[in-house]
Design a protein around this motif. Sequence first.
Motif, mmCIF file in Angstrom:
data_model
loop_
_atom_site.group_PDB
_atom_site.id
_atom_site.type_symbol
_atom_site.label_atom_id
_atom_site.label_comp_id
_atom_site.label_asym_id
_atom_site.label_seq_id
_atom_site.Cartn_x
_atom_site.Cartn_y
_atom_site.Cartn_z
ATOM 1 N N LEU A 96 0.862 -1.247 -0.030
ATOM 2 C CA LEU A 96 -0.199 -0.077 -0.063
ATOM 3 C C LEU A 96 0.958 1.137 0.133
ATOM 4 O O LEU A 96 0.520 2.198 -0.759
ATOM 5 C CB LEU A 96 -0.815 -0.076 1.117
ATOM 6 C CG LEU A 96 -1.926 -0.988 1.309
ATOM 7 C CD1 LEU A 96 -2.831 -0.999 2.503
ATOM 8 C CD2 LEU A 96 -3.008 -0.925 0.137
ATOM 9 N N LEU A 97 2.035 1.374 0.786
ATOM 10 C CA LEU A 97 2.856 2.109 0.847
ATOM 11 C C LEU A 97 3.204 2.700 -0.657
ATOM 12 O O LEU A 97 3.257 4.081 -1.133
ATOM 13 C CB LEU A 97 4.185 1.974 1.499
ATOM 14 C CG LEU A 97 5.275 2.947 1.543
ATOM 15 C CD1 LEU A 97 4.884 4.618 1.989
ATOM 16 C CD2 LEU A 97 6.548 2.508 2.139
ATOM 17 N N TYR A 98 3.681 1.649 -1.566
ATOM 18 C CA TYR A 98 4.059 2.054 -2.748
ATOM 19 C C TYR A 98 2.890 2.538 -3.630
ATOM 20 O O TYR A 98 3.304 3.768 -4.303
ATOM 21 C CB TYR A 98 4.487 0.683 -3.481
ATOM 22 C CG TYR A 98 4.720 0.897 -5.021
ATOM 23 C CD1 TYR A 98 6.106 1.264 -5.607
ATOM 24 C CD2 TYR A 98 4.020 0.550 -5.950
ATOM 25 C CE1 TYR A 98 6.384 1.490 -6.668
ATOM 26 C CE2 TYR A 98 4.100 0.721 -7.268
ATOM 27 C CZ TYR A 98 5.476 0.909 -7.814
ATOM 28 O OH TYR A 98 5.404 1.169 -9.300
ATOM 29 N N PHE A 99 1.733 2.020 -3.555
ATOM 30 C CA PHE A 99 0.659 2.592 -4.422
ATOM 31 C C PHE A 99 -0.008 4.077 -3.679
ATOM 32 O O PHE A 99 -0.418 4.939 -4.604
ATOM 33 C CB PHE A 99 -0.421 1.818 -4.603
ATOM 34 C CG PHE A 99 -0.085 0.534 -5.635
ATOM 35 C CD1 PHE A 99 -0.204 0.863 -6.853
ATOM 36 C CD2 PHE A 99 0.073 -0.739 -5.153
ATOM 37 C CE1 PHE A 99 0.201 -0.263 -7.843
ATOM 38 C CE2 PHE A 99 0.462 -1.598 -6.059
ATOM 39 C CZ PHE A 99 0.529 -1.257 -7.437
ATOM 40 N N PHE A 100 0.004 4.398 -2.499
ATOM 41 C CA PHE A 100 -0.050 5.759 -1.908
ATOM 42 C C PHE A 100 0.946 6.741 -2.214
ATOM 43 O O PHE A 100 0.434 7.752 -2.605
ATOM 44 C CB PHE A 100 -0.141 5.366 -0.414
ATOM 45 C CG PHE A 100 -1.380 4.731 0.130
ATOM 46 C CD1 PHE A 100 -2.541 5.023 -0.672
ATOM 47 C CD2 PHE A 100 -1.391 3.965 1.217
ATOM 48 C CE1 PHE A 100 -3.888 4.432 -0.228
ATOM 49 C CE2 PHE A 100 -2.601 3.815 1.856
ATOM 50 C CZ PHE A 100 -3.825 3.586 0.913
ATOM 51 N N LEU A 101 2.024 6.213 -2.576
ATOM 52 C CA LEU A 101 3.437 7.335 -3.226
ATOM 53 C C LEU A 101 3.106 7.711 -4.435
ATOM 54 O O LEU A 101 2.916 8.777 -4.688
ATOM 55 C CB LEU A 101 4.576 6.545 -2.657
ATOM 56 C CG LEU A 101 5.095 6.523 -1.554
ATOM 57 C CD1 LEU A 101 6.423 5.679 -1.411
ATOM 58 C CD2 LEU A 101 5.118 7.912 -0.987
ATOM 59 N N VAL A 102 2.592 6.722 -5.211
ATOM 60 C CA VAL A 102 2.430 6.984 -6.701
ATOM 61 C C VAL A 102 1.175 7.566 -7.071
ATOM 62 O O VAL A 102 1.006 8.525 -7.610
ATOM 63 C CB VAL A 102 2.478 5.464 -7.364
ATOM 64 C CG1 VAL A 102 2.202 5.650 -8.931
ATOM 65 C CG2 VAL A 102 3.825 5.033 -7.353
ATOM 66 N N ASP A 103 -0.048 7.047 -6.256
ATOM 67 C CA ASP A 103 -1.386 7.493 -6.691
ATOM 68 C C ASP A 103 -2.096 8.245 -5.350
ATOM 69 O O ASP A 103 -3.301 8.651 -5.568
ATOM 70 C CB ASP A 103 -2.446 6.476 -6.855
ATOM 71 C CG ASP A 103 -1.936 5.833 -8.334
ATOM 72 O OD1 ASP A 103 -1.316 6.442 -9.060
ATOM 73 O OD2 ASP A 103 -1.948 4.278 -8.161
ATOM 74 N N GLY A 104 -1.400 8.548 -4.274
ATOM 75 C CA GLY A 104 -2.165 9.281 -3.207
ATOM 76 C C GLY A 104 -2.429 10.242 -3.607
ATOM 77 O O GLY A 104 -3.714 10.696 -3.188
ATOM 78 N N TRP A 105 -1.875 11.456 -4.393
ATOM 79 C CA TRP A 105 -2.270 12.694 -4.683
ATOM 80 C C TRP A 105 -3.621 12.648 -5.459
ATOM 81 O O TRP A 105 -4.545 13.367 -5.316
ATOM 82 C CB TRP A 105 -1.395 13.465 -5.421
ATOM 83 C CG TRP A 105 -0.904 13.037 -6.779
ATOM 84 C CD1 TRP A 105 -0.032 12.120 -6.934
ATOM 85 C CD2 TRP A 105 -1.686 13.426 -8.127
ATOM 86 N NE1 TRP A 105 -0.008 11.806 -8.530
ATOM 87 C CE2 TRP A 105 -0.945 12.642 -9.094
ATOM 88 C CE3 TRP A 105 -2.500 14.524 -8.170
ATOM 89 C CZ2 TRP A 105 -1.082 12.894 -10.314
ATOM 90 C CZ3 TRP A 105 -2.778 14.536 -9.719
ATOM 91 C CH2 TRP A 105 -2.112 13.879 -10.679
ATOM 92 N N LYS A 106 -3.685 11.462 -6.430
ATOM 93 C CA LYS A 106 -5.009 11.233 -7.142
ATOM 94 C C LYS A 106 -6.257 10.999 -6.262
ATOM 95 O O LYS A 106 -7.367 11.359 -6.604
ATOM 96 C CB LYS A 106 -4.872 10.273 -8.227
ATOM 97 C CG LYS A 106 -3.770 10.536 -9.073
ATOM 98 C CD LYS A 106 -3.522 9.360 -10.209
ATOM 99 C CE LYS A 106 -2.495 9.711 -11.318
ATOM 100 N NZ LYS A 106 -2.005 8.528 -12.010
ATOM 101 N N ILE A 107 -5.913 10.024 -5.364
ATOM 102 C CA ILE A 107 -7.004 9.695 -4.245
ATOM 103 C C ILE A 107 -7.352 10.915 -3.492
ATOM 104 O O ILE A 107 -8.556 10.927 -3.396
ATOM 105 C CB ILE A 107 -6.259 8.662 -3.318
ATOM 106 C CG1 ILE A 107 -6.182 7.170 -4.001
ATOM 107 C CG2 ILE A 107 -7.391 8.396 -2.179
ATOM 108 C CD1 ILE A 107 -5.348 6.177 -3.378
ATOM 109 N N GLU A 108 -6.458 11.540 -3.139
ATOM 110 C CA GLU A 108 -6.983 12.921 -2.275
ATOM 111 C C GLU A 108 -7.995 13.653 -3.025
ATOM 112 O O GLU A 108 -8.763 14.039 -2.691
ATOM 113 C CB GLU A 108 -5.719 13.403 -1.607
ATOM 114 C CG GLU A 108 -5.995 14.734 -0.932
ATOM 115 C CD GLU A 108 -5.020 15.707 -0.742
ATOM 116 O OE1 GLU A 108 -5.017 16.733 0.253
ATOM 117 O OE2 GLU A 108 -3.750 15.494 -1.332
#
Length: 393
Positions: A179-191
């Motif tokens: 999850l850390l990997y994908f939150f780093l890549v896509d976290g701003w999109k999720i927010e």
Amino acid sequence: MRNMGTESSRQLARRVKRNIFFLLVALTTIGFFGLIGPFLLTCFWGAVLAIIFFGVYRKLRVWLGGRDGLAAGLTTLLVVLFVLVPLALLTLALVEQAIAVYNDIQAGNFNTEIIFDFVDDNLPRVASALSEFGVSTDDLRTNLNETVGQAGQYAANWALAFGSGLLNTIIQFTLVIYLLYFFLVDGWKIERALVHTIPMGDNRERTLFARFALVARATLKGTLIVAFVQGAIGGIMFAFLGIPAALLWGVAMMLLALLPVGGSAIIWVPAAIIMFIQGDITSGIIIVVVGALIIGLVDNLLRPLLVGRDTQMPDYLVLISTLGGIAMFGLSGFVIGPTLAALFITVWEMMGRDYGGQRALMEGHTVQAPAVKGPPAAATPPPTSAVPDPPHQ
């Protein structure tokens, strides 16, 4: 009249459809969170780690020419090598010492009655004063022996449970890293998607995300740094003095240092008393001096600097929210508790600012809206957002 009736029927149909849709949204949301309930803490820690190490990811991304996946992969690898691997080795050593302490307690190698022997031999007035309140040293001996036995049993059970649940622990850590990997890549999109989807006002949502990131970062970094430094100093001191299971006591001081009150003194103060009773005056003085001046100074200087200023919450609220969070969520509560408290304060400040003053003005009164420590409602999105937009390529 017929047109008015037709329009009313259409409005009623639209309201029914809207209500059914919102009911469907609520039911599916509840079902989804119920489905991932066992992994909510895993998701939480993945998000918190992404917030903590986003600065590293952003620098690597710029250095690598905007390659998101490679930057996130390198950041994740650094977290594994410098955080999770040392933590795993420390946990294994802690399990070994916990089992050794339990075996020593079972073998009777620990003299748990030394304090009461000292009171009976050298302080008879204290024993007689206790007896006046209906308390005898024999009862205290019995209670202490039971407590020590239960503590040893708890340590052994914890070690065995850790060993039996090792596969589950590995799975949880693997999910956190994933999850850390994908939150780093896509976290701003999720927010961004959450800000644009939740019908609460984009500025409010950005403020809440920013406050969550600020408090989670301050609590995790500040509290862990303070606790680690205190536990490390205490453990090194115990090892230098030849106290058995120094690593176990150091970790115990680190965990107790997570509490804003009491902290590591719950360990080193009784240790100093036992040293004085045993006649080891030098060791007792060293423990008192190091504990009061160095460990206490670390707590008094670093905790307000790293935690209090960033969370912008009074110490008593940090204390009760930390204790409540630990009671409800376990060890993860030392981050979840203060974060929920900060969001609680932020939401109420928003309500007071956006609605309290307006209601007073509607009633013909002039009331100044309470000051909000976060960014104003009309401000641009705060730069401390939970996961900021990546830099432009």
